[in-house]
Scaffold this motif. Structure first.
Motif, PDB file in Angstrom:
ATOM      1  N   GLN A   1       2.875  -4.823   9.902  1.00  0.00           N
ATOM      2  CA  GLN A   1       3.653  -5.991   9.447  1.00  0.00           C
ATOM      3  C   GLN A   1       4.665  -5.625   8.369  1.00  0.00           C
ATOM      4  O   GLN A   1       5.591  -6.379   8.116  1.00  0.00           O
ATOM      5  CB  GLN A   1       2.718  -7.092   8.905  1.00  0.00           C
TER       6      GLN A   1
ATOM      7  N   CYS B   1      -0.174 -16.678  10.585  1.00  0.00           N
ATOM      8  CA  CYS B   1       0.165 -15.268  10.409  1.00  0.00           C
ATOM      9  C   CYS B   1       1.424 -15.164   9.562  1.00  0.00           C
ATOM     10  O   CYS B   1       2.375 -15.920   9.776  1.00  0.00           O
ATOM     11  CB  CYS B   1       0.402 -14.635  11.777  1.00  0.00           C
ATOM     12  N   LEU B   2       1.421 -14.244   8.608  1.00  0.00           N
ATOM     13  CA  LEU B   2       2.596 -14.084   7.739  1.00  0.00           C
ATOM     14  C   LEU B   2       3.834 -13.668   8.538  1.00  0.00           C
ATOM     15  O   LEU B   2       4.955 -13.885   8.082  1.00  0.00           O
ATOM     16  CB  LEU B   2       2.317 -13.038   6.652  1.00  0.00           C
TER      17      LEU B   2
ATOM     18  N   HIS C   1      -8.076 -10.769  13.603  1.00  0.00           N
ATOM     19  CA  HIS C   1      -6.625 -10.970  13.555  1.00  0.00           C
ATOM     20  C   HIS C   1      -5.907  -9.711  13.073  1.00  0.00           C
ATOM     21  O   HIS C   1      -4.942  -9.258  13.693  1.00  0.00           O
ATOM     22  CB  HIS C   1      -6.334 -12.164  12.630  1.00  0.00           C
ATOM     23  N   GLU C   2      -6.398  -9.145  11.974  1.00  0.00           N
ATOM     24  CA  GLU C   2      -5.705  -7.995  11.382  1.00  0.00           C
ATOM     25  C   GLU C   2      -5.868  -6.738  12.233  1.00  0.00           C
ATOM     26  O   GLU C   2      -4.924  -5.967  12.383  1.00  0.00           O
ATOM     27  CB  GLU C   2      -6.183  -7.751   9.949  1.00  0.00           C
TER      28      GLU C   2
ATOM     29  N   HIS D   1      -3.465  -6.638  15.078  1.00  0.00           N
ATOM     30  CA  HIS D   1      -2.105  -6.195  14.714  1.00  0.00           C
ATOM     31  C   HIS D   1      -1.933  -4.692  14.956  1.00  0.00           C
ATOM     32  O   HIS D   1      -0.851  -4.241  15.299  1.00  0.00           O
ATOM     33  CB  HIS D   1      -1.830  -6.467  13.229  1.00  0.00           C
TER      34      HIS D   1
HETATM   35 ZN    ZN Z   1      -0.972 -11.707  11.320  1.00  0.00          ZN
END
Ligand code: ZN
Length: 159
Positions: free
Chosen positions: A51, A90-91, A132-133, A136
């Motif tokens: 990210q 999510c950022l 979630h992470e 990624h």
């Molecule tokens: Zn995310």
């Protein structure tokens, strides 16, 4: 320490598979520190290295203030059969939310910044954040499999 730029959905780096960390170098430690600053500035619950444009298997999770987990080469080694259906954000997808189906409890094995492996079992929000992470790191965004809220639904929930 520095606040890094968070990539947004549509950036192709978010779709790449991240590589394992083979050695804890000063660069890795700086990345961990910068990711922490970035996560706190964004007021998020978790952040994965891709990210911020770094394709390395590193994630930070802080679902409880002051309790920051640094995970290098995280691997989910156990998933409960029991599932949870909750809202996620999510950022990299600001202003959107969606319902996902995740295991209620997961156990992850990861390395800390000293190169020591540890395992952590998380339930509910912590389990969602771990899933979630780590997704990624394989180029998966939660919106790929979530029922995304419409703007109207989001407005009703969050005002
Ligand atoms: Zn995310």
């Amino acid at each position: 320490m520095a606040v890094l730029k968070i990539l947004k959905d549509g950036d192709e780096l978010l779709r790449k598979k991240s590589r394992e960390v083979t050695e804890i170098t000063p660069r890795v430690l700086t990345l961990l520190d910068d990711m922490k600053d970035t996560l706190h500035k964004a007021n998020g619950a978790g952040l994965a290295a891709p990210q911020v444009g770094v394709l390395r298997r590193i994630v930070l999770i802080e679902v409880e203030d002051g309790k920051l987990y640094e995970m290098i080469n995280p691997e989910i080694i156990e998933r409960s059969e029991e599932l949870q259906h909750e809202l996620e954000g999510c950022l990299s997808i600001p202003g959107r939310w969606g319902y996902t189906e995740r295991p209620k409890t997961v156990t992850v094995r990861a390395m800390d910044r000293n190169g020591k492996y540890y395992t952590l079992t998380g339930t509910d929000l912590l389990a969602r954040a771990i899933c979630h992470e780590t997704d990624h790191l394989d180029g998966i965004l939660y919106s790929d499999h979530a029922r995304m809220l419409s703007k109207k639904e989001a407005d009703e929930l969050f005002g």
